[in-house]
Design a protein around this motif. Sequence first.
Motif, PDB file in Angstrom:
ATOM      1  N   VAL A  27     144.641  94.020  53.574  1.00 21.70           N
ATOM      2  CA  VAL A  27     144.544  95.480  53.619  1.00 21.70           C
ATOM      3  C   VAL A  27     143.847  96.010  52.369  1.00 21.70           C
ATOM      4  O   VAL A  27     142.942  96.861  52.446  1.00 21.70           O
ATOM      5  N   LEU A  28     144.248  95.500  51.192  1.00 17.90           N
ATOM      6  CA  LEU A  28     143.642  95.969  49.948  1.00 17.90           C
ATOM      7  C   LEU A  28     142.162  95.618  49.887  1.00 17.90           C
ATOM      8  O   LEU A  28     141.331  96.452  49.508  1.00 17.90           O
ATOM      9  N   LEU A  29     141.812  94.401  50.271  1.00 15.31           N
ATOM     10  CA  LEU A  29     140.406  93.999  50.225  1.00 15.31           C
ATOM     11  C   LEU A  29     139.551  94.884  51.125  1.00 15.31           C
ATOM     12  O   LEU A  29     138.420  95.243  50.770  1.00 15.31           O
ATOM     13  N   SER A  30     140.086  95.250  52.285  1.00 12.06           N
ATOM     14  CA  SER A  30     139.327  96.131  53.183  1.00 12.06           C
ATOM     15  C   SER A  30     139.123  97.500  52.548  1.00 12.06           C
ATOM     16  O   SER A  30     138.062  98.117  52.705  1.00 12.06           O
ATOM     17  N   ARG A  31     140.104  97.977  51.820  1.00 14.42           N
ATOM     18  CA  ARG A  31     139.985  99.278  51.160  1.00 14.42           C
ATOM     19  C   ARG A  31     138.997  99.238  50.001  1.00 14.42           C
ATOM     20  O   ARG A  31     138.446 100.275  49.611  1.00 14.42           O
ATOM     21  N   LEU A  32     138.775  98.033  49.462  1.00  9.55           N
ATOM     22  CA  LEU A  32     137.803  97.858  48.380  1.00  9.55           C
ATOM     23  C   LEU A  32     136.406  97.588  48.922  1.00  9.55           C
ATOM     24  O   LEU A  32     135.476  97.340  48.153  1.00  9.55           O
ATOM     25  N   GLY A  33     136.250  97.616  50.242  1.00  9.58           N
ATOM     26  CA  GLY A  33     134.938  97.509  50.848  1.00  9.58           C
ATOM     27  C   GLY A  33     134.595  96.171  51.441  1.00  9.58           C
ATOM     28  O   GLY A  33     133.492  95.993  51.981  1.00  9.58           O
ATOM     29  N   ALA A  34     135.500  95.179  51.346  1.00 10.33           N
ATOM     30  CA  ALA A  34     135.211  93.852  51.875  1.00 10.33           C
ATOM     31  C   ALA A  34     135.229  93.846  53.402  1.00 10.33           C
ATOM     32  O   ALA A  34     135.921  94.652  54.034  1.00 10.33           O
ATOM     33  N   ARG A  35     134.492  92.923  53.965  1.00  4.92           N
ATOM     34  CA  ARG A  35     134.562  92.617  55.393  1.00  4.92           C
ATOM     35  C   ARG A  35     135.466  91.394  55.508  1.00  4.92           C
ATOM     36  O   ARG A  35     135.143  90.322  54.999  1.00  4.92           O
ATOM     37  N   VAL A  36     136.604  91.561  56.158  1.00  5.22           N
ATOM     38  CA  VAL A  36     137.673  90.560  56.094  1.00  5.22           C
ATOM     39  C   VAL A  36     137.794  89.778  57.392  1.00  5.22           C
ATOM     40  O   VAL A  36     137.819  90.362  58.486  1.00  5.22           O
ATOM     41  N   THR A  37     137.881  88.452  57.256  1.00  5.88           N
ATOM     42  CA  THR A  37     138.257  87.593  58.376  1.00  5.88           C
ATOM     43  C   THR A  37     139.689  87.141  58.135  1.00  5.88           C
ATOM     44  O   THR A  37     139.995  86.555  57.096  1.00  5.88           O
ATOM     45  N   LEU A  38     140.562  87.463  59.068  1.00 10.90           N
ATOM     46  CA  LEU A  38     141.984  87.149  58.964  1.00 10.90           C
ATOM     47  C   LEU A  38     142.278  85.845  59.683  1.00 10.90           C
ATOM     48  O   LEU A  38     141.776  85.609  60.781  1.00 10.90           O
ATOM     49  N   THR A  39     143.124  85.029  59.097  1.00 10.32           N
ATOM     50  CA  THR A  39     143.552  83.838  59.822  1.00 10.32           C
ATOM     51  C   THR A  39     145.042  83.585  59.621  1.00 10.32           C
ATOM     52  O   THR A  39     145.641  83.971  58.617  1.00 10.32           O
ATOM     53  N   GLY A  40     145.616  82.939  60.609  1.00 13.72           N
ATOM     54  CA  GLY A  40     147.028  82.594  60.664  1.00 13.72           C
ATOM     55  C   GLY A  40     147.254  81.966  62.027  1.00 13.72           C
ATOM     56  O   GLY A  40     146.320  81.804  62.815  1.00 13.72           O
ATOM     57  N   ARG A  41     148.494  81.627  62.336  1.00 16.76           N
ATOM     58  CA  ARG A  41     148.762  80.974  63.616  1.00 16.76           C
ATOM     59  C   ARG A  41     149.176  81.943  64.711  1.00 16.76           C
ATOM     60  O   ARG A  41     149.039  81.647  65.891  1.00 16.76           O
ATOM     61  N   ASP A  42     149.675  83.122  64.324  1.00 14.83           N
ATOM     62  CA  ASP A  42     150.229  84.074  65.283  1.00 14.83           C
ATOM     63  C   ASP A  42     149.215  85.185  65.570  1.00 14.83           C
ATOM     64  O   ASP A  42     149.020  86.089  64.755  1.00 14.83           O
TER      65      ASP A  42
END
Length: 252
Positions: A27-42
């Motif tokens: 969430v913070l990285l997105s607010r700082l302008g990053a394009r985020v790829t999320l990963t996890g199992r769920d």
Amino acid sequence: MQTPMHLTGRHVLVTGASAGIGRATAVLLSRLGARVTLTGRDETRLADTLAELAGDGHRMAAFDLADIDAIPAWIKELATSHGPFGGLAHCAGLQVSKPVRGVDLAFFDQILHVNLASALALARGLRQKGCHGDAGALVYVASVAAWVGQPGNAVYAASKGGLISAVRSLAMELLRDGLRVNAVAPGLVETEMTERFRATTTAEQFQAIVDRHPLGLGKPEDVANAVAFLLSDASRWITGVTLPVDGGHLVR
């Protein structure tokens, strides 16, 4: 004047993004302008995180990091389809307390596999040609448990101690690839993992641990702030270090 903490235009992979420190970091990285790829199992919980992100261009890519040998090819696929990564925040991990008398090979392998082997495989993947830009940063979430003794925590502490040692070596090895490698070492943070840990201790034992944090227990956002700093150009002259984010635990 643009702050050096900005991450505008940077593609960042966040592991363990379905909850806790991973979700707060994404969430913070997105607010700082990053394009985020999320990963996890769920996938359901990843979708919940995705809905909280600011800006556009984010995506989720469910994956089980226990499949160590498949990690480099998976990162290559992500970078090919959605652009090279400018950063990676490895927030996934496993904390299970068990007295040494109950430790067997299966338990040892599980903790070291999740907390250390996957971290090394991610570095192996990120350093591949085409998987990162001219400069990038890799940030691992370690733990103050690597430095502070606690009964029933030897295997977990060893896994995080190994991670901290690996950070120093990786920082030197990946210099030629233009990658900085650092870690944060949180104290006790109010997450679901902490609630599971609380269930394995008595009220007196848990309170004793809380009392070792002069500034009180941390929030996931406290750790996310440190991760964002180490990913950003504000820390461009820092590599190979582990930053305690522990509410004063280590200096008490």
